[in-house]
Design a protein around this motif. Structure first.
Motif, PDB file in Angstrom:
ATOM      1  N   PRO A 119      32.726  -2.898 -18.830  1.00 11.19           N
ATOM      2  CA  PRO A 119      31.790  -2.928 -17.992  1.00 11.19           C
ATOM      3  C   PRO A 119      33.065  -1.297 -17.673  1.00 11.19           C
ATOM      4  CG  PRO A 119      33.347  -4.996 -17.336  1.00 11.19           C
ATOM      5  CD  PRO A 119      33.266  -4.271 -19.050  1.00 11.19           C
ATOM      6  N   CYS A 120      32.074  -1.212 -15.828  1.00 12.90           N
ATOM      7  CA  CYS A 120      32.659   0.231 -15.408  1.00 12.90           C
ATOM      8  C   CYS A 120      33.702  -0.882 -14.839  1.00 12.90           C
ATOM      9  CB  CYS A 120      31.450   0.489 -14.293  1.00 12.90           C
ATOM     10  SG  CYS A 120      32.541   1.283 -13.116  1.00 12.90           S
ATOM     11  N   THR A 121      33.800  -1.747 -14.063  1.00 18.62           N
ATOM     12  CA  THR A 121      34.520  -2.027 -13.165  1.00 18.62           C
ATOM     13  C   THR A 121      34.266  -3.796 -13.463  1.00 18.62           C
ATOM     14  OG1 THR A 121      33.682  -0.306 -11.732  1.00 18.62           O
ATOM     15  CG2 THR A 121      34.748  -3.459 -10.846  1.00 18.62           C
ATOM     16  N   PHE A 148      41.633  -0.327 -11.146  1.00 20.12           N
ATOM     17  CA  PHE A 148      41.409   0.143  -9.619  1.00 20.12           C
ATOM     18  C   PHE A 148      40.512   1.830  -9.928  1.00 20.12           C
ATOM     19  CE2 PHE A 148      45.722  -1.112 -10.566  1.00 20.12           C
ATOM     20  CZ  PHE A 148      46.470  -1.281  -9.251  1.00 20.12           C
ATOM     21  N   LYS A 149      39.728   1.332  -9.061  1.00 24.75           N
ATOM     22  CA  LYS A 149      38.416   2.360  -9.312  1.00 24.75           C
ATOM     23  C   LYS A 149      38.408   3.043  -8.273  1.00 24.75           C
ATOM     24  CE  LYS A 149      35.430   1.734 -11.063  1.00 24.75           C
ATOM     25  NZ  LYS A 149      35.803   2.522 -12.795  1.00 24.75           N
ATOM     26  N   PRO A 150      37.895   5.011  -8.587  1.00 27.49           N
ATOM     27  CA  PRO A 150      37.129   5.840  -7.488  1.00 27.49           C
ATOM     28  C   PRO A 150      36.645   5.379  -6.685  1.00 27.49           C
ATOM     29  CG  PRO A 150      37.503   6.745 -10.011  1.00 27.49           C
ATOM     30  CD  PRO A 150      37.710   5.215 -10.216  1.00 27.49           C
ATOM     31  N   SER A 151      36.360   5.963  -5.634  1.00 29.17           N
ATOM     32  CA  SER A 151      35.191   5.552  -4.998  1.00 29.17           C
ATOM     33  C   SER A 151      34.890   6.939  -4.387  1.00 29.17           C
ATOM     34  CB  SER A 151      35.043   4.461  -4.694  1.00 29.17           C
ATOM     35  OG  SER A 151      33.956   4.184  -3.206  1.00 29.17           O
ATOM     36  N   THR A 152      33.083   7.534  -4.664  1.00 23.67           N
ATOM     37  CA  THR A 152      33.516   8.681  -3.487  1.00 23.67           C
ATOM     38  C   THR A 152      33.259   8.630  -1.904  1.00 23.67           C
ATOM     39  OG1 THR A 152      31.928   9.335  -5.416  1.00 23.67           O
ATOM     40  CG2 THR A 152      31.703  10.497  -3.371  1.00 23.67           C
ATOM     41  N   SER A 153      33.096   7.159  -1.595  1.00 23.95           N
ATOM     42  CA  SER A 153      33.213   6.159  -0.977  1.00 23.95           C
ATOM     43  C   SER A 153      34.139   5.269  -0.584  1.00 23.95           C
ATOM     44  CB  SER A 153      31.040   5.977  -0.381  1.00 23.95           C
ATOM     45  OG  SER A 153      31.901   5.203   1.169  1.00 23.95           O
ATOM     46  N   PRO A 154      34.553   5.460   0.894  1.00 21.47           N
ATOM     47  CA  PRO A 154      35.586   4.780   1.398  1.00 21.47           C
ATOM     48  C   PRO A 154      34.967   3.250   1.187  1.00 21.47           C
ATOM     49  CG  PRO A 154      35.393   5.969   3.100  1.00 21.47           C
ATOM     50  CD  PRO A 154      35.063   6.956   1.513  1.00 21.47           C
ATOM     51  N   THR A 203      38.057  11.619 -13.804  1.00 18.32           N
ATOM     52  CA  THR A 203      37.943  13.441 -13.931  1.00 18.32           C
ATOM     53  C   THR A 203      38.171  13.191 -12.671  1.00 18.32           C
ATOM     54  OG1 THR A 203      35.667  14.594 -14.221  1.00 18.32           O
ATOM     55  CG2 THR A 203      36.224  12.064 -12.618  1.00 18.32           C
ATOM     56  N   ARG A 204      38.521  12.675 -11.206  1.00 12.97           N
ATOM     57  CA  ARG A 204      38.748  12.846 -10.199  1.00 12.97           C
ATOM     58  C   ARG A 204      40.389  13.259 -10.194  1.00 12.97           C
ATOM     59  NH1 ARG A 204      34.455   9.707  -9.976  1.00 12.97           N
ATOM     60  NH2 ARG A 204      32.676   9.974  -8.781  1.00 12.97           N
ATOM     61  N   ASN A 205      41.032  13.085 -11.258  1.00 14.52           N
ATOM     62  CA  ASN A 205      42.615  13.178 -11.427  1.00 14.52           C
ATOM     63  C   ASN A 205      42.955  13.945 -12.658  1.00 14.52           C
ATOM     64  OD1 ASN A 205      44.184  11.910  -9.014  1.00 14.52           O
ATOM     65  ND2 ASN A 205      43.225   9.824  -9.731  1.00 14.52           N
ATOM     66  N   THR A 264      20.004  14.670 -14.082  1.00 24.12           N
ATOM     67  CA  THR A 264      21.014  13.533 -14.800  1.00 24.12           C
ATOM     68  C   THR A 264      22.418  13.483 -13.408  1.00 24.12           C
ATOM     69  OG1 THR A 264      21.871  15.275 -15.923  1.00 24.12           O
ATOM     70  CG2 THR A 264      20.745  13.826 -17.159  1.00 24.12           C
ATOM     71  N   ARG A 265      23.470  12.390 -13.222  1.00 22.67           N
ATOM     72  CA  ARG A 265      24.010  12.994 -12.863  1.00 22.67           C
ATOM     73  C   ARG A 265      25.302  13.383 -12.800  1.00 22.67           C
ATOM     74  NH1 ARG A 265      28.962   7.671 -11.637  1.00 22.67           N
ATOM     75  NH2 ARG A 265      29.379   8.244  -9.985  1.00 22.67           N
ATOM     76  N   ASN A 266      25.442  13.489 -14.661  1.00 21.19           N
ATOM     77  CA  ASN A 266      26.477  14.912 -15.398  1.00 21.19           C
ATOM     78  C   ASN A 266      25.452  15.441 -15.962  1.00 21.19           C
ATOM     79  OD1 ASN A 266      28.788  15.083 -13.359  1.00 21.19           O
ATOM     80  ND2 ASN A 266      28.436  12.816 -14.214  1.00 21.19           N
ATOM     81  N   SER A 289      27.908   7.742 -21.105  1.00 24.34           N
ATOM     82  CA  SER A 289      28.062   6.639 -19.613  1.00 24.34           C
ATOM     83  C   SER A 289      28.077   7.848 -18.635  1.00 24.34           C
ATOM     84  CB  SER A 289      28.124   5.102 -19.028  1.00 24.34           C
ATOM     85  OG  SER A 289      28.106   4.837 -20.197  1.00 24.34           O
ATOM     86  N   GLN A 290      29.312   7.518 -17.719  1.00 24.71           N
ATOM     87  CA  GLN A 290      28.818   8.822 -16.778  1.00 24.71           C
ATOM     88  C   GLN A 290      28.948  10.758 -16.875  1.00 24.71           C
ATOM     89  OE1 GLN A 290      31.212   7.993 -14.635  1.00 24.71           O
ATOM     90  NE2 GLN A 290      31.984   6.625 -15.202  1.00 24.71           N
ATOM     91  N   GLY A 291      28.692  10.478 -18.716  1.00 23.20           N
ATOM     92  CA  GLY A 291      27.881  12.336 -18.845  1.00 23.20           C
ATOM     93  C   GLY A 291      26.548  12.709 -18.166  1.00 23.20           C
ATOM     94  N   LEU A 325      28.025  -4.141  -9.486  1.00 23.63           N
ATOM     95  CA  LEU A 325      29.743  -3.442  -7.745  1.00 23.63           C
ATOM     96  C   LEU A 325      28.910  -1.767  -8.155  1.00 23.63           C
ATOM     97  CD1 LEU A 325      31.548  -6.081  -7.030  1.00 23.63           C
ATOM     98  CD2 LEU A 325      29.276  -5.582  -6.336  1.00 23.63           C
ATOM     99  N   LYS A 326      29.175  -1.237  -9.591  1.00 25.01           N
ATOM    100  CA  LYS A 326      29.664   0.369  -9.498  1.00 25.01           C
ATOM    101  C   LYS A 326      28.562   0.108 -11.099  1.00 25.01           C
ATOM    102  CE  LYS A 326      32.740   2.740  -7.640  1.00 25.01           C
ATOM    103  NZ  LYS A 326      32.523   2.519  -6.454  1.00 25.01           N
ATOM    104  N   ASP A 327      27.941   1.935 -10.797  1.00 25.28           N
ATOM    105  CA  ASP A 327      27.431   2.224 -12.223  1.00 25.28           C
ATOM    106  C   ASP A 327      26.958   1.437 -12.758  1.00 25.28           C
ATOM    107  OD1 ASP A 327      29.299   4.553 -11.566  1.00 25.28           O
ATOM    108  OD2 ASP A 327      30.537   4.044 -13.058  1.00 25.28           O
ATOM    109  N   GLY A 328      25.939   0.220 -12.136  1.00 21.29           N
ATOM    110  CA  GLY A 328      25.104   0.343 -12.922  1.00 21.29           C
ATOM    111  C   GLY A 328      23.748   0.242 -13.053  1.00 21.29           C
TER     112      GLY A 328
END
Ligand code: E4P
Ligand code: PEP
Length: 356
Positions: A119-121, A148-154, A203-205, A264-266, A289-291, A325-328
């Motif tokens: 799963p993503c999360t 520990f998930k990065p999230s664009t929105s807090p 990716t964000r880090n 596409t998302r990316n 998936s992220q791609g 909850l994320k990336d469905g």
């Protein structure tokens, strides 16, 4: 700069070069290949150094060339050194202990392609166990999942933290899979190391240099995702941070980059796979998936990534993506994942490889 030692040179000669480098303010990184031992010379830009100390100069090259068991001294033209093919002509193979495979070790970067899925999360025990069982049954050997998930929105879901890590460890014990999971801060590295087999840098880090230094000091393989706006050179320089701290077990992950394309998302940069293989010795895996951000594109991009020569895949799977909850939107169902595996295997076979 790299120092190429003569074939079958003595240990004492290697030691001699390393000691000389240290005295002159450099660090020597050893790469023992099938045919040759190579020493990567890394200078140090340290304000406390006396002038000229730690700086790579032609005079240093000449001094090294005078050592009797040194065959040659070459400048590495790329800004990354330890990540470059010049420094390490053979492919790096990252070994990960995996109980469910014969022999107990998976080799990432060798002839076989490695499937990492999950799963993503990590959302709860049932969701994780159901997914882990299904992906293992279909052929995945490494379980992915974010605690520990990065999230664009807090306000988005940010993961279960240590509770999620404990569930991953439980699934790992139950199904014999290794675990890859993200670590987001230097302070969390020791904790994540207790539970994970591979530390994921998201990716964000990719350019969080303190985090790269910290995982570089860890005794665990690191999966380094490409920054969403990073060039290949910037990505390899991020890998260089980890390598220069002494951690040689770095796996690169192409996960798509931001472009003007909005359907596409990316934009998954498949050309990065063969290009990185030319530029670097590090293994490279692909995250379709992220791609893509789209479930319907995950299977075709998986097949394309295998054809392009990736050493592994990282795929998001959820028992019921509609309620993820994320990336469905980019998660495969367990059934879709099971259908994909034999097709990916067929492509691997077509290029003379197979899945672990
Ligand atoms: C990865 O799994 C990330 O946590 C996720 O893609 C972030 O998505 P967001 O940017 O919509 O929060
Ligand atoms: C992930 O794979 O969980 C993830 C957060 O991916 P990325 O860093 O590529 O967005």
């Amino acid at each position: 700069m790299i120092v190429v030692m003569k074939p079958n040179c003595s240990e004492a000669a290697i030691e001699h070069v390393l000691r000389f480098l240290e005295q002159e303010g450099f660090t020597g990184h050893l790469s023992r290949g099938v045919e040759r031992t190579v020493i990567g010379v890394i200078g140090s830009v340290n304000v406390q150094n006396p002038p000229g100390k730690g700086m790579i100069t032609p005079a240093l090259g000449e001094a090294l060339e005078a050592f009797p068991e040194v065959e040659g001294v070459f400048r590495v033209s790329k800004p990354y050194k330890l990540a470059s093919r010049e420094f390490h002509p053979d492919d790096t193979v990252v070994e990960v202990p995996v109980a469910c495979v014969a022999g107990g070790t998976v080799r990432i970067g060798g002839p076989a392609v490695v499937m990492m899925a999950g799963p993503c999360t990590v959302e709860n025990e049932k969701q994780l166990m159901t997914t882990a069982e299904a992906v293992r049954k279909a052929g995945a050997v490494i379980l992915r999942g974010g605690a520990f998930k990065p999230s664009t929105s807090p306000y988005g879901f940010r993961g279960l933290g240590e509770e999620g890590l404990k569930l991953l460890a439980k699934a790992s014990r139950e199904f014999g899979m290794a675990v890859v999971t993200e670590v987001m801060t230097p302070a969390d590295v020791p904790l994540v190391c207790e539970y994970a087999d591979i530390l994921q840098i998201g990716t964000r880090n990719m350019q969080n240099y303190m985090l790269l230094d910290e995982v570089g000091r860890a005794q665990k393989p690191v999966l380094l995702k490409r920054g969403m706006a990073a060039t290949i050179e910037e990505w390899l320089l991020a890998a260089e941070y980890i390598l220069s701290q002494g951690n040689r077990a770095v796996i690169l992950c192409e996960r798509g980059i931001r472009t003007f394309e909005k359907s596409t998302r990316n934009t998954m940069d498949l050309s990065a796979i063969p290009l990185v293989k030319q530029l670097s010795h590090l293994p490279i895996v692909a995250d379709p998936s992220q791609g893509t951000g789209r479930r319907d594109l995950v299977a075709p991009m998986t097949l394309a990534a295998v054809a392009a020569g990736c050493d592994g895949l990282l795929i998001e799977v959820h028992p019921n993506p509609e309620v993820a909850l994320k990336d469905g939107a980019q998660s495969l169902t367990t059934e879709q994942f099971a259908e994909l595996m034999p097709r990916a295997e067929a492509v691997a076979q077509a290029i003379g490889r197979s899945f672990v």
